[in-house]
Design an enzyme around this catalytic site. Structure first.
Site, mmCIF file in Angstrom:
data_model
loop_
_atom_site.group_PDB
_atom_site.id
_atom_site.type_symbol
_atom_site.label_atom_id
_atom_site.label_comp_id
_atom_site.label_asym_id
_atom_site.label_seq_id
_atom_site.Cartn_x
_atom_site.Cartn_y
_atom_site.Cartn_z
ATOM 1 N N THR A 38 66.355 -20.059 -2.591
ATOM 2 C CA THR A 38 66.619 -19.894 -3.521
ATOM 3 C C THR A 38 68.236 -19.783 -3.657
ATOM 4 O O THR A 38 69.037 -20.336 -4.384
ATOM 5 C CB THR A 38 65.909 -18.949 -4.346
ATOM 6 O OG1 THR A 38 64.584 -19.397 -4.427
ATOM 7 C CG2 THR A 38 66.421 -18.793 -5.890
ATOM 8 N N LYS B 264 59.078 -7.682 0.889
ATOM 9 C CA LYS B 264 59.137 -8.266 -0.318
ATOM 10 C C LYS B 264 58.067 -7.454 -1.230
ATOM 11 O O LYS B 264 56.926 -7.814 -0.727
ATOM 12 C CB LYS B 264 59.110 -9.859 -0.463
ATOM 13 C CG LYS B 264 59.419 -10.257 -1.634
ATOM 14 C CD LYS B 264 59.335 -11.877 -1.682
ATOM 15 C CE LYS B 264 59.716 -12.296 -3.321
ATOM 16 N NZ LYS B 264 60.200 -13.765 -3.345
ATOM 17 N N THR C 146 63.384 -15.932 0.171
ATOM 18 C CA THR C 146 63.007 -14.470 -0.068
ATOM 19 C C THR C 146 61.559 -14.339 0.559
ATOM 20 O O THR C 146 61.205 -13.257 0.956
ATOM 21 C CB THR C 146 63.448 -13.921 -1.364
ATOM 22 O OG1 THR C 146 62.660 -14.536 -2.519
ATOM 23 C CG2 THR C 146 64.663 -13.879 -1.717
ATOM 24 N N ASP C 147 60.718 -15.356 0.172
ATOM 25 C CA ASP C 147 59.331 -14.999 0.400
ATOM 26 C C ASP C 147 59.030 -14.490 1.728
ATOM 27 O O ASP C 147 58.156 -13.565 1.857
ATOM 28 C CB ASP C 147 58.680 -16.386 0.340
ATOM 29 C CG ASP C 147 58.213 -16.591 -1.097
ATOM 30 O OD1 ASP C 147 58.612 -16.091 -2.093
ATOM 31 O OD2 ASP C 147 57.119 -17.283 -1.419
#
Lengths: 440, 440
Positions: A101, A255, A177-178
């Site tokens: 992202t 996360k 980020t996942d």
């Protein structure tokens, strides 16, 4: 440009000169909403589609709604279209872009998130970086993080080592980020004798969004990269405000939220530092200090490792799948202190014994995430660990999974695997857990 | 009784008249420790074994250590050996015991945790209960919670319904903590038309420990059971102090720490109430109010449901294991907003398509635990949900797993399964998420 919206909606938008992509406020019944007006692809033509700052699109029936334009220009139009002017006298830092992202933007024609034309466009809106560092940009590949695999970690580790061995102060790696915390754990093991900072950073919102986190995350990452913290870590928002980032050890971070900007939290550890966008660094934890010496990428990794969850009703036979498919290691997410079903008809003990007997090390972690596996407290734990299963101490299941892959890349001797899994190599095992680390 | 300790250790213990099981303080170097002296089973004979209040045993080399006895009697000797004297005029509540730490004690001969002789012994140290409720004790079976299985949930639901349909105010169920939140979710679905409270409670420490949580958890549970909150929930320590419990909805709660007393946290929800041991109840969230009417146990449940995790390097072929073994449903713990590997060589998309094509519903949740799956934001999410996979909204993976089992126990029609999974039945899906629910 209003296509697929009803004539009634189009009339209102035209009257107020509201264009697709502009930021508007909508008042409806007792609720008020703020976001970007999105193009309509399908669905009720009388519903305005609004992209909220939390990333969700909502549809609001135009009937009885009051609409107000908040920005004259499309928000995307506010982004500067030029790179910061880097100064050769500033500390040199390599920026390795890998996708995600942080190098994406919203396509206001379709409403989808798409990759930037060139990854370095992520710097367009962050001129402040030129006051901190002289960035070298390297873009080896572009992947969303759900598609990252062990060979990507190996590639990134090798590039990072090459860059660190140049005359620079540190490395920043942009990444989706996942699975950012999987990559940060992998790089922690793959860059074991680190002498400079390796700063992983992502964004929970694309950079053209009102609540974008890219700028502050990048600015704080630049300060982390020139700091004296020679650790692999993740640098992301520490709170929901734009006030500071946490720089957290790569093996002790996860996360913990699908969409919040402060989703990355330390688990069983404190952040290494709080980093303010002013450049102020508040140290919160121990760390390895910057030093001289070359960095070596030690990327040998066994990919055939599984991460499986034990839970009520779970079928121990599915451990057999991994044995039958010649897996080399298994990490179990047990319950509580490390339990698996033990005395029930679906006991996992025979399957774990069988796996270990066929030469597959089994490491036990806890799905509670916080806390530490303990092989002693209960009888069922003693039965489990009598099989030869290895307690994962206070390692995250994800970290134990990556560590086992890395260890198996280096040795296949059962006693050596056990010894390494129980030894703290790069900060993944804490001797004690600070009370303040829970839900921090 | 000092057997396996060295002569040097035995001499010191004898001199200070310290017996196994007594509470002692040990000063060594700059560290000080407090706990119960444990018997020695193996290992270095010069090391004292101490059970700390956090549940861990540690070994401390006697050399240079200063030892002080804190209690004259063995701690276990302080426990009252009689039941509270219940008063028929107090509100009648059924207490269903099922096993777990709350009905266990430390065996100070072996150091292991063992079941109480009779489950009702858990009340010995809680005379206050007689001032609140008139307890009926039912002990259908004794299991540690890692051994609970779906048929145990069915048994407990049926017993709870029977008890609730007697002339009483509510039900308390004591249970091991490891899988307490699986059972609370199961009972939430299996007791859908609840009119009275069903309070699940456990203990993170056995009741003979200095830091035992049994008393306060039971006292707060008794107040919850006579309250007007007609919900299935878990009542456990809200903080590490003995100041209050949280009563949290059974579908929105999770064990988040291996050993802390405040391990049970609400996820994507606020607790229903804060309950003080004084009986004061502070409502924090919406709830179903106590009403008249019989309670029905609706326990049909499909056991062949799997809960699997997607992660970098994960093998989509292991979904095939579940298809080949005639599973009826699969819940995937995806990454972030619900991603699975999509565009990589190990893409899960073909395997998910194949599962759905063979009639197996696939529900997508997030391993971040906090937040909500979103089928729209990214292209890869659209590819995933175009397969027909069902987004799990803000349900915990554990809750989605149990809900899918319960739904499949009631229908095998794909459209009805989808509709039910997307419908909030008993509080498992929140329409919106309160900002305060993160890491609460």
């Amino acid at each position: 440009m209003y296509e697929n919206y009803s004539a009634a909606v189009q009339a209102i938008l035209k009257k107020d000169k509201i264009e697709i992509g502009q930021r508007i406020a909508v008042q409806k019944d007792s609720e008020s909403y703020e976001g970007f007006l999105m193009p309509k692809s399908s669905g009720d033509a009388n519903c305005l589609v609004l992209k909220l700052d939390n990333g969700y699109n909502i549809g609001i029936d135009i009937k009885g709604a009051k609409i107000k334009k908040l920005h004259e220009k499309r928000y995307v139009g506010n982004i500067k279209r030029e790179l910061p002017k880097f100064d050769k006298n500033k500390p040199r830092v390599s920026l390795i872009t890998t996708g995600g992202t942080i190098t994406s933007r919203v396509d206001y024609k379709t409403g989808a998130v798409v990759s930037l034309m060139k990854p370095e466009e992520l710097l367009y809106n962050v001129p402040e970086l030129a006051n901190i560092v002289n960035l070298d940009i390297i873009s080896p590949f572009t992947k969303m993080s759900e598609d990252m695999a062990p060979d990507d970690w190996q590639k990134i580790a090798k590039i990072a080592a090459t860059e660190l061995n140049k005359d620079n102060k540190g490395v920043i790696i942009t990444h989706g980020t996942d699975t950012l915390h999987f990559t940060s754990a992998a790089l922690s093991f793959m860059l074991p004798n680190l002498t400079k900072p390796v700063v992983l950073v992502g964004a929970q919102r694309s950079s053209d969004r009102g609540s974008a986190d890219t700028s502050m995350n990048l600015i704080c990452s630049a300060y982390a990269a020139i700091s004296d913290i020679a650790e692999v870590g993740i640098c992301m928002h520490g709170s929901t405000n734009d006030d500071y980032c946490f720089f957290t050890r790569g093996t002790k971070v996860r996360k913990m939220h699908t969409s919040r900007r402060d989703a990355f939290r330390p688990i069983n550890d404190l952040p290494i530092a709080k980093i303010l966008p002013s450049g102020n660094i508040e140290i919160m934890n121990y760390y390895k200090k910057r030093s001289d010496g070359a960095v070596r990428a030690d990327t040998a990794f066994e990919e055939k490792v599984a991460l499986v969850k034990a839970y009520p009703g779970s079928d121990p036979d599915y451990l057999k799948f991994f044995v039958d498919n010649k897996y080399k290691g298994i990490v179990v997410e047990g319950t509580g202190l490390g339990h698996v079903p033990t005395s029930s008809k679906k006991s996992w003990i025979p399957a774990i014994k069988a796996a270990i007997k066929s030469g597959i090390p089994v490491v036990i972690t806890s799905q509670t995430l916080y806390g530490r596996v303990n092989p002693n407290v209960y009888t069922n734990l003693r039965i489990l660990f009598d099989t030869g299963a290895i307690p994962g101490e206070d390692m995250l299941p994800e970290t134990a999974y990556i560590k086992l892959g890395w260890v198996l890349g280096h040795t296949k001797k059962p006693e050596e695997i056990r010894r390494l899994m129980l030894t703290n190599l790069v900060g993944e095992i804490s001797e004690r857990t600070d009370m303040r680390t829970f839900l921090n």
